[in-house]
Design a protein around this motif. Sequence first.
Motif, mmCIF file in Angstrom:
data_model
loop_
_atom_site.group_PDB
_atom_site.id
_atom_site.type_symbol
_atom_site.label_atom_id
_atom_site.label_comp_id
_atom_site.label_asym_id
_atom_site.label_seq_id
_atom_site.Cartn_x
_atom_site.Cartn_y
_atom_site.Cartn_z
ATOM 1 N N SER A 6 33.447 6.956 42.461
ATOM 2 C CA SER A 6 33.618 6.631 43.396
ATOM 3 C C SER A 6 33.495 5.364 43.534
ATOM 4 N N THR A 26 41.111 16.794 46.318
ATOM 5 C CA THR A 26 39.925 17.400 45.186
ATOM 6 C C THR A 26 40.674 18.825 44.515
ATOM 7 N N GLY A 30 34.630 17.556 43.396
ATOM 8 C CA GLY A 30 34.287 16.526 44.271
ATOM 9 C C GLY A 30 33.160 16.489 44.791
ATOM 10 N N LEU A 34 31.869 12.179 43.612
ATOM 11 C CA LEU A 34 31.185 11.241 44.576
ATOM 12 C C LEU A 34 30.447 11.302 45.292
ATOM 13 N N LYS A 39 31.496 9.843 50.583
ATOM 14 C CA LYS A 39 31.788 10.228 50.874
ATOM 15 C C LYS A 39 32.050 10.514 52.742
#
Length: 106
Positions: A6, A26, A30, A34, A39
């Motif tokens: 991330s 992705t 994902g 992440l 996000k």
Amino acid sequence: CYSDHSREMMDFIRKAPEGTLLLMATHDDGSSRLNDDAKKLVEELGSKEIKNIKFRSSWVFIAAKGFKLPDNIQKEKINHCDQTKNRYKGWPAEIQIEGCIPRNLI
């Protein structure tokens, strides 16, 4: 062991110059790779599906940094591994988005 990338992704997005197209995708996971901050940053770029990614979801997204993409182009698509249209048991089928982005938007 899966690692969280991330921070690298967030740094890349933040350092991208104004006028940049960001293409994201992705495949496999994902959802857990992440973190929430990553996000949220993608959501701020216009994603409506980033928080809906599940285990093994396929997701594609195109974003613009510093300008607005036309409303009439598809910017995002998601496919979950549990959807009936998938031909590979437990894995989502491939997805794609198509469209033309005018050169003079910046």
